[in-house]
Design a protein around this motif. Structure first.
Motif, PDB file in Angstrom:
ATOM      1  N   GLY A 362       0.791  -1.228   0.000  1.00 43.44           N
ATOM      2  CA  GLY A 362       0.000   0.000   0.000  1.00 43.44           C
ATOM      3  C   GLY A 362       0.818   1.270   0.000  1.00 43.44           C
ATOM      4  N   VAL A 363       2.125   1.176  -0.284  1.00 48.12           N
ATOM      5  CA  VAL A 363       2.962   2.380  -0.295  1.00 48.12           C
ATOM      6  C   VAL A 363       2.672   3.168  -1.572  1.00 48.12           C
ATOM      7  CG1 VAL A 363       5.316   3.282  -0.306  1.00 48.12           C
ATOM      8  CG2 VAL A 363       4.763   1.233   1.031  1.00 48.12           C
ATOM      9  N   PRO A 364       2.240   4.433  -1.465  1.00 51.79           N
ATOM     10  CA  PRO A 364       1.957   5.222  -2.671  1.00 51.79           C
ATOM     11  C   PRO A 364       3.234   5.502  -3.449  1.00 51.79           C
ATOM     12  CG  PRO A 364       1.804   6.594  -0.708  1.00 51.79           C
ATOM     13  CD  PRO A 364       1.984   5.201  -0.227  1.00 51.79           C
ATOM     14  N   VAL A 365       3.055   5.795  -4.728  1.00 49.21           N
ATOM     15  CA  VAL A 365       4.193   5.974  -5.630  1.00 49.21           C
ATOM     16  C   VAL A 365       4.101   7.330  -6.318  1.00 49.21           C
ATOM     17  CG1 VAL A 365       5.489   4.990  -7.565  1.00 49.21           C
ATOM     18  CG2 VAL A 365       4.180   3.486  -6.059  1.00 49.21           C
ATOM     19  N   ILE A 366       5.236   8.019  -6.395  1.00 46.83           N
ATOM     20  CA  ILE A 366       5.346   9.242  -7.196  1.00 46.83           C
ATOM     21  C   ILE A 366       5.959   8.861  -8.538  1.00 46.83           C
ATOM     22  CG2 ILE A 366       6.451  11.504  -7.407  1.00 46.83           C
ATOM     23  CD1 ILE A 366       6.511  11.621  -4.341  1.00 46.83           C
ATOM     24  N   GLY A 367       5.302   9.218  -9.617  1.00 44.30           N
ATOM     25  CA  GLY A 367       5.838   8.971 -10.953  1.00 44.30           C
ATOM     26  C   GLY A 367       6.693  10.139 -11.397  1.00 44.30           C
ATOM     27  N   PHE A 368       7.884   9.837 -11.889  1.00 40.48           N
ATOM     28  CA  PHE A 368       8.875  10.849 -12.278  1.00 40.48           C
ATOM     29  C   PHE A 368       9.301  10.560 -13.712  1.00 40.48           C
ATOM     30  CE2 PHE A 368      13.678  11.756 -11.877  1.00 40.48           C
ATOM     31  CZ  PHE A 368      13.550  13.036 -12.389  1.00 40.48           C
ATOM     32  N   ASP A 369       8.699  11.285 -14.640  1.00 39.50           N
ATOM     33  CA  ASP A 369       8.921  11.064 -16.074  1.00 39.50           C
ATOM     34  C   ASP A 369       9.703  12.245 -16.623  1.00 39.50           C
ATOM     35  OD1 ASP A 369       8.857  10.545 -18.769  1.00 39.50           O
ATOM     36  OD2 ASP A 369       6.683  10.729 -18.989  1.00 39.50           O
ATOM     37  N   MET A 370      11.010  12.084 -16.736  1.00 39.26           N
ATOM     38  CA  MET A 370      11.872  13.172 -17.203  1.00 39.26           C
ATOM     39  C   MET A 370      12.198  12.969 -18.671  1.00 39.26           C
ATOM     40  SD  MET A 370      15.538  14.422 -15.705  1.00 39.26           S
ATOM     41  CE  MET A 370      16.425  15.803 -16.444  1.00 39.26           C
ATOM     42  N   GLY A 371      11.742  13.892 -19.491  1.00 41.15           N
ATOM     43  CA  GLY A 371      11.992  13.821 -20.915  1.00 41.15           C
ATOM     44  C   GLY A 371      13.022  14.844 -21.359  1.00 41.15           C
ATOM     45  N   GLY A 372      12.929  15.209 -22.631  1.00 41.51           N
ATOM     46  CA  GLY A 372      13.909  16.127 -23.189  1.00 41.51           C
ATOM     47  C   GLY A 372      13.654  17.578 -22.844  1.00 41.51           C
ATOM     48  N   THR A 373      12.386  17.988 -22.806  1.00 40.85           N
ATOM     49  CA  THR A 373      12.070  19.403 -22.580  1.00 40.85           C
ATOM     50  C   THR A 373      11.343  19.654 -21.274  1.00 40.85           C
ATOM     51  OG1 THR A 373      10.000  19.167 -23.808  1.00 40.85           O
ATOM     52  CG2 THR A 373      11.939  19.864 -25.046  1.00 40.85           C
ATOM     53  N   SER A 374      10.729  18.614 -20.695  1.00 40.39           N
ATOM     54  CA  SER A 374       9.955  18.824 -19.479  1.00 40.39           C
ATOM     55  C   SER A 374       9.930  17.546 -18.665  1.00 40.39           C
ATOM     56  CB  SER A 374       8.522  19.270 -19.814  1.00 40.39           C
ATOM     57  OG  SER A 374       7.849  18.253 -20.535  1.00 40.39           O
ATOM     58  N   THR A 375       9.445  17.687 -17.441  1.00 40.54           N
ATOM     59  CA  THR A 375       9.296  16.554 -16.528  1.00 40.54           C
ATOM     60  C   THR A 375       7.852  16.497 -16.060  1.00 40.54           C
ATOM     61  OG1 THR A 375      11.590  16.610 -15.768  1.00 40.54           O
ATOM     62  CG2 THR A 375       9.982  15.622 -14.288  1.00 40.54           C
ATOM     63  N   ASP A 376       7.234  15.326 -16.182  1.00 41.90           N
ATOM     64  CA  ASP A 376       5.869  15.101 -15.703  1.00 41.90           C
ATOM     65  C   ASP A 376       5.928  14.354 -14.382  1.00 41.90           C
ATOM     66  OD1 ASP A 376       4.669  16.296 -17.908  1.00 41.90           O
ATOM     67  OD2 ASP A 376       4.602  14.434 -19.042  1.00 41.90           O
ATOM     68  N   VAL A 377       5.153  14.829 -13.417  1.00 46.50           N
ATOM     69  CA  VAL A 377       5.126  14.230 -12.090  1.00 46.50           C
ATOM     70  C   VAL A 377       3.679  13.888 -11.750  1.00 46.50           C
ATOM     71  CG1 VAL A 377       5.568  14.631  -9.648  1.00 46.50           C
ATOM     72  CG2 VAL A 377       7.181  15.478 -11.341  1.00 46.50           C
ATOM     73  N   SER A 378       3.468  12.720 -11.173  1.00 46.18           N
ATOM     74  CA  SER A 378       2.118  12.297 -10.809  1.00 46.18           C
ATOM     75  C   SER A 378       2.201  11.386  -9.584  1.00 46.18           C
ATOM     76  CB  SER A 378       1.428  11.587 -11.976  1.00 46.18           C
ATOM     77  OG  SER A 378       2.314  10.657 -12.572  1.00 46.18           O
TER      78      SER A 378
END
Length: 1331
Positions: A362-378
């Motif tokens: 049940g440990v929540p997860v932070i998504g870290f999507d680092m691309g070329g121009t930006s980073t998406d976090v969820s």
């Protein structure tokens, strides 16, 4: 599984392909057929990874089709020619996410469409909520453009409104409203809407008129239509009728705003139209959603059709689905433009959720999507978190999307050194020319920093760089540019230890990591979740180089890199479910629910469930799982939470969820406001096994000394890392990921790489390579952070300046989010009329989440409290103030100040403060903006200093007594909603508590001495920036003093003379000659002159120059404001209009600097209310509502002014027309742009607006305004903007005649039932003589 499964994510730069080929269809292909595809084993088959350029016109027309062609070559064992129709009979499923809709929206390449709006509201979507995207951009250049051509707007002759009003102190029932409607004398009929609300249909839709207009639009070549009618969220009848007429004419794309459903059935005889319906209870975001859908759906439809045309019989397999923004799949035939906007990023969220969340732990997860121009976090905590009000390409829309925060920091983010600060982004070097190491002459980027520090290994990259795309990465090019930049930085820091090249590169990485951590804190800490209680999932091409450091900074103990991390969006699409979701508004008191209540709710759920089931059956989806949620809110609050519905327990579930999100509960009833049913059906399942058991086994084997696989290193490199002793290079082992046996343990420092990603294992961290994941335990090895015990800091480090500047502002912003979420009033929650700040030991400003009018003034309020209470405060004490002589702006702005003590509880380390505008604080007027006040007591509660909390105990009794004080004066009332005042004050206290918690974390991380040192140093940096600006101004004006003047509408002169000292580059702002304080309400506390100066300076200093907003901005300034002038009044005269006066101060300052023509110079503060104290002293319950209305902004050298927008020291949202009518007994009759009101010139001033509101019962109405006498000035030969007008349209109940009466610039009138007020706001001045 018999056939092939293919999942594709078509991104902006690359298209990622993942495929599963069953064993019976797979034979080892030749290298020619395999190409750059990577084959790996899977259960009962193989998995294929493939990356393509999204745009490669010399080789193929469509990247997804090309990807499928290459997969089919592997399956069929033969070469398939490009252009050949693909036979997809061996494919079971094609699933795709695409940026086609996103790109069309960003590039404004959608389809033309017509827009149908309620009559009188043709400009509603252009005006929006009237806020400026960038507070300090005088040109307002980032305001998004329109998706539609105003020439294609049709005004529908119809009008519907809500019959009741929620602020009625007597309360209302549906039965009572229906009964009273028969005798209240208003025109029209009443009906019950689909939400259960009673609506009044003032005017039925004129069907003949709309048919004529639609036919003319159709004849002009338009085939798409968006429809927004007011209150259609609960009364969709008129929108449905328009859709029916439009379809009969032949429109092929009809997007309604009235319901949240992928498709609705409209009774059409022979329709070929796609009808998409979208529900929200606010007109602007709902209308924007309809426009986005109409604009993009034809583009998406064409793309889908063109894609399918590449296949035999236009069939891309047995089924073809597309990923939607909410994380669910939908069949190609139902894929719409609006739901496609975040199609690709949604795949990444599904991917990390499916591959890294363990339901067992049940440990929540932070998504870290680092691309070329930006980073998406969820974030994922067992269920997908959806946002329902989103901003897409600058446009606010209402549609469910997965919660994704984006920051402009990626591998290609440009590195610069500006104003003694290390800056990362927001500019990107792009794919071409790319970073310096790409061999195309590009600028330095994050990729270059990682490369020269040895954290990227060139040998793991393919030779695809340079002009001919055949060369390796060029580390020497990166090093050469870094050497030059290092020399430049060191030359600007004489007398300090020079940086090495490695230190500069590492410094930029540290700033980048801080930037990327900011949205992670936003997703967790500001919502009441500890970041350290999460795991971090890293994916995307660049994230592995930063994940360990970011995890350390956030206190996260586990980093997870999934097997397909470099193509996780595609893999997530493969794992996604088919989804259908429908929703309906409702209005039900859940706290008073009985058996009939729950039965009614269940009936609604069953109806929506049947609709969902039908939608999924049409997509051949079976085995559906249903999820039901109720949108719940406290009575009177706008904080709506989606709560899983399991019956009456929903009330307790909401209270618990609200407490988690906002840190408090409320003694109010819980209301249900919407019912939402979401159906998910799984057609295929490729979710991998979890990592938990495998990780435990690997760690246990190592701990118990068992034989574990020993990975073989590929090479040894020199790489730079931070250690406790400082940053340095060490010899670092590099491992080829594909060659590392499962179960291997790799301690840091180390690097694991393959041809798609590089994972950097930091010192103190340990990686375990498992069958489906690389899992990294984050250790305690501390980086070389400056600690109190290590060194006595003498000189500020530019790297740390950037880090602390970021953290201080982030904390102030998180305080603001807390205040917004937990407050109840319209002014704070919707109009965002608040500010939060951090102050140093003596109360001077360190960081202020900017609200322009509060920028410089917050400091003086805190410093007044600091001096008054010096040595007397204790931990847990909280102070309240609003008095103009104690740093206040005007009385409605209540400031809550909290001191924070050292661990010994003896010395104040710093202060945090929150200020919010309260609509009602008592007094002689209907709102806190009192148009007739002459003396301060008439304006309500006046507080020099009040101990709000004593050692943690809230003094509610004393607070109530304080707010009852105004009722003791003749003709003055106490506040009408003390419950709202208390809730908003408690929200401010909560915001301060949030700030204190985050600041204490900062002290623990860096040490007290270091934090306090950098509090001072970022103020020094701000002062240096201002002095540099004054130096440039001095040269431009050849040393001449800058002078300007203007007049208030009562004739009072505003006069300023600015002189710059060429020795110190300090400046004197001298207001001598300004008129005396007046017997009126536009007197302006001295704190506001400081706020006007700070705002003006930041607006004139180039936006690309980093400049913290704090006390340092004012350090080079001497502000001479004679006591007794109207800019420095005594504590006796009225000041409620002072914030409007501050608009005039800004215009005068900008005129002196010749920076811009005058903007509207006003906020047009309009208020309505009932109740208060009558002529006999009786207190009558009532309501109060206030708003600030935008006007034209001034033109400048190189830009036109903007229309109907908040200007300068005001940037508050305007309350949505539907919200006003639901809360108040008012009808908004018109809201349009006031055409031709801007000043003429080479650069045109912005137009004002027209807002006309009718009283449905007798109410008091107030207006506080300026620029009704003296027009907004133009400059450099341009004409002035038009003056404003305030008109009372009086309806005579006896002979039914109307008369227009001017209200002047300030007025309080008693509107009779049927009377209207029409406000025409000023235009902005023009710039430059017309050509």
């Amino acid at each position: 599984m018999e056939g092939v499964i293919i999942a594709i994510d078509r991104g902006g730069t690359f298209t990622d392909v993942w495929a599963f080929i069953p064993s019976h269809l797979f034979e080892n292909p030749s290298s020619e057929l395999l190409g750059n595809a990577v084959i790996s084993p899977g259960q009962n088959g193989v998995q294929v990874q493939l990356k393509l350029l999204s745009e490669d016109p010399l080789n193929y027309d469509d990247a997804p089709t090309e990807g499928i062609r290459r997969i089919l070559q592997i399956v069929e064992g033969r070469k398939i020619l490009r252009g050949e129709a693909l036979n997809a009979e061996l494919i079971d499923s094609v699933r795709m996410g695409t940026t086609v809709a996103t790109n069309a929206l960003l590039e404004r390449k959608g389809e033309k469409f017509g827009l149908v709006m309620t009559k009188g509201f043709r400009d509603l979507l252009e005006i929006g909520d009237q806020t400026r995207p960038d507070l300090f951009d005088l040109s307002i250049s980032t305001k998004p453009g329109l998706l539609y051509d105003p020439a294609y707007i049709i005004e529908a002759d119809e009008r519907v409104t809500i019959e009741g009003w929620s602020l009625d102190p007597q309360g209302q029932t549906v039965g009572g409203l229906l009964k009273d409607s028969e005798k209240n004398g208003e025109e029209g009929t009443v009906e019950v809407g689909i939400s259960g609300d009673v609506v009044r249909v003032f005017k039925k839709l004129d069907e003949e008129s709309i048919r004529t207009s639609l036919q003319a639009l159709y004849n002009s070549g338009i085939r798409g239509l968006a429809v927004l009618l007011l209150h259609s969220w609960t009364y969709p009848t008129h929108e449905n009728k328009i859709a029916e007429i439009a379809s009969s004419i032949g429109f092929t794309q009809i997007s309604l705003s009235s319901q949240l459903s992928p498709a609705i059935k409209v009774a059409l005889s022979s329709s070929t139209a796609n009808v998409h319906a979208l529900m929200s209870t606010q007109a602007v975001p709902r209308g924007n959603a309809a426009c986005v859908d109409a604009y993009l759906s034809p583009v998406v439809r064409r793309y889908v059709d063109n894609f399918l045309s590449n296949f035999v019989d236009t069939k891309a397999g047995k089924r073809c689905d597309f990923m939607q923004s909410d994380g669910g799949l939908v069949s190609a035939k139902k894929f719409s433009g609006l739901r496609a906007v975040l199609s690709g990023p949604a795949g990444g969220v599904v991917g990390f959720a499916k591959t890294t969340y363990a339901e067992k732990s049940g440990v929540p997860v932070i998504g870290f999507d680092m691309g070329g121009t930006s980073t998406d976090v969820s974030r994922f905590a067992g269920k997908f978190e959806h946002e329902f009000d989103n901003v897409c390409a600058g446009i606010k829309v209402s549609i469910p999307q997965l919660g994704i925060e984006t920051v402009a920091a990626g591998g290609g983010s440009r590195l610069t050194y500006k104003n003694n600060t290390f800056c990362v982004g927001p500019e990107s070097v792009g794919a071409h020319p790319g970073p310096a190491c790409y061999r195309k002459g590009g600028e330095l980027a994050i990729t270059d920093a990682n490369l020269i520090l040895g954290r990227l290994v060139p040998s793991t990259f393919p030779c695809i760089f340079g002009p001919n795309a055949d060369s390796p990465l060029d580390a020497e090019a990166s090093r050469t540019k870094f050497a030059k930049l290092t020399e430049e930085i060191n030359s600007q820091r004489p007398g300090t230890k020079p940086y090495s090249i490695d230190e500069v590169a590492a410094g930029f990485l540290r700033v980048a990591n801080e930037n990327m951590s900011r949205p992670m804190r936003s997703l967790t800490e500001q919502r009441g979740y500890a970041a350290s209680a999460h795991n971090l999932c890293c994916f995307g091409g660049a994230g592995g180089q930063h994940a360990c450091v970011i995890a350390k900074g956030l206190g996260i103990g586990l980093v997870i890199v999934p097997r397909f991390s470099s193509i996780l969006s595609a893999y997530g699409i493969a794992c996604a479910d088919s989804v259908s979701e429908v929703s309906e508004p409702t209005t039900v008191n859940l706290s008073k629910g009985n058996n009939a209540t729950w039965s009614t709710i269940q009936e609604r759920i069953e109806k929506l469930r049947a609709q969902v089931s039908k939608n999924l059956q049409e997509q051949d989806v079976e085995q559906v799982t249903y999820h039901v949620e109720l949108g719940c809110a406290y009575d009177g609050s706008d904080t709506v939470l989606q709560i899983p519905y399991h019956g009456p327990s929903v009330v307790e579930d909401f209270i618990a969820a609200h407490l988690q999100e906002t840190s408090f509960s409320m003694p109010r009833d819980v209301l249900g406001v919407s019912v939402r049913v979401r159906g998910t059906g799984k057609t295929v399942d490729f979710t991998p096994i979890g990592f938990g058991d495998e990780l435990a086994a690997a760690e246990s084997a190592w701990a118990n000394g068992k034989d574990v696989p020993s990975p073989k290193e590929a090479e040894l490199v020199s790489a730079y890392f931070d250690f406790t002793s400082g940053g340095k290079r060490v010899q670092t082992l590099v491992y080829a990921l594909g060659s590392v046996p499962h179960g291997s343990r790799i301690p840091g420092p180390a690097i694991i790489a393959d041809n798609t990603q590089t994972i950097v294992i930091e010192p103190g961290c340990v990686a375990f390579v498992l069958s489906e994941h690389v899992v990294i335990r984050v250790g305690n090895e501390e980086s070389s952070v400056i600690k109190d015990s290590e060194v006595d800091i003498q000189v500020a480090d530019p790297i740390m300046l950037a880090v602390f500047g970021n953290r201080f502002m982030s904390i102030a912003e998180q305080m603001g989010h807390t205040l917004e979420r937990t407050s109840i009033s319209v002014s704070i929650k919707e109009r965002l009329d608040f500010s939060c700040s951090i102050h140093s030991t003596d109360g001077s400003l360190v960081a202020n989440a900017p609200h322009a009018i509060h920028l410089g003034s917050m400091q003086y309020a805190v410093q007044s409290q600091h001096q008054h209470w010096l040595g007397k405060l204790r931990p847990g004490d909280v102070l309240l103030t609003n008095h103009p002589e104690w740093g206040g702006t005007h009385l409605p702005d209540l400031t809550v100040v909290t001191p924070v003590f050292s661990p010994e509880d003896t010395k104040v380390l710093f202060y945090v403060a929150s200020r919010g505008h309260h609509t009602d604080i008592g007094g002689t007027s209907v709102t806190s903006m009192n148009p007739i006040s002459k003396e301060l007591w008439q304006e309500g509660v006046s507080v020099k200093s009040f101990l709000l909390c004593s050692q943690g105990k809230f003094n509610e009794e004393g607070f109530r007594e304080l707010f009852a004080e105004p009722a003791k004066y003749p003709g003055s009332s106490a506040t009408r909603r003390i419950d709202h005042n208390i809730t908003d004050i408690q929200a401010a206290i909560s915001a301060n508590v949030r700030g204190i918690s985050l600041m204490k974390t900062l002290f623990e991380e860096f040490g007290t001495k270091t934090v306090l040192f950098y509090m001072s140093q970022i103020q020094t940096l701000a002062a240096q920036t201002v002095r540099t600006f004054f130096q440039d101004v001095y040269k431009r004006f050849e040393g001449r003093p800058l002078e300007a003047q203007d007049y208030m509408d009562d004739g009072t002169i505003i006069k300023v003379r600015i002189t710059i000292d060429p020795e110190t580059w300090n400046a004197v702002f001298d207001w001598t000659g300004t008129g005396p304080q007046t017997h009126g309400n536009f007197n302006c506390p001295i704190s506001l002159s400081y706020a006007a100066i700070i705002y003006s300076l930041r607006s004139m200093i180039r936006a690309d120059i980093p400049m913290p907003l704090n006390q340092g901005v004012l350090d080079p300034i001497t502000n001479i404001v004679p006591k007794g002038c109207f800019l420095n009044p005594t504590g006796v005269v009225a000041i409620s209009g002072s914030t409007i006066s501050s608009q005039r101060l800004v215009d005068v300052i900008l005129r002196a600097f010749m920076a811009a023509a005058a903007s509207q110079g006003c906020a047009n503060s309009l208020g309505f209310g009932t109740g208060g104290k009558d002529a006999f002293g009786n207190v009558i319950p009532g309501f109060a509502y206030g708003e600030a209305i935008g006007g034209g902004s001034g033109a400048g050298p190189g830009w036109h002014g903007s229309h109907a927008i908040s200007v300068h020291s005001t940037n508050t949202r305007l309350t949505d027309a539907e919200v006003i009518e639901a809360r108040c007994p008012l009808l908004v009759e018109e809201f349009t742009i006031r055409r031709d009101s801007g000043g003429k010139g080479r650069w045109m001033g912005g137009n004002g607006c027209i807002r006309q509101i009718k009283a449905r019962i007798p109410v008091n109405c107030s207006i506080v305004s300026q620029r009704r006498v003296f027009a907004p000035f133009g400059l450099e030969g341009a004409s002035d903007g038009a003056r404003g007008k305030n008109i009372w349209i009086r309806h005579d109940p006896e002979d039914q005649s109307t008369a227009e009466i001017s209200m002047g610039n300030n007025s309080l009138v008693r509107l009779g039932k049927g009377d209207s007020v029409r406000i025409e706001t000023p235009g902005g001045g023009g710039w430059g003589a017309p050509a």
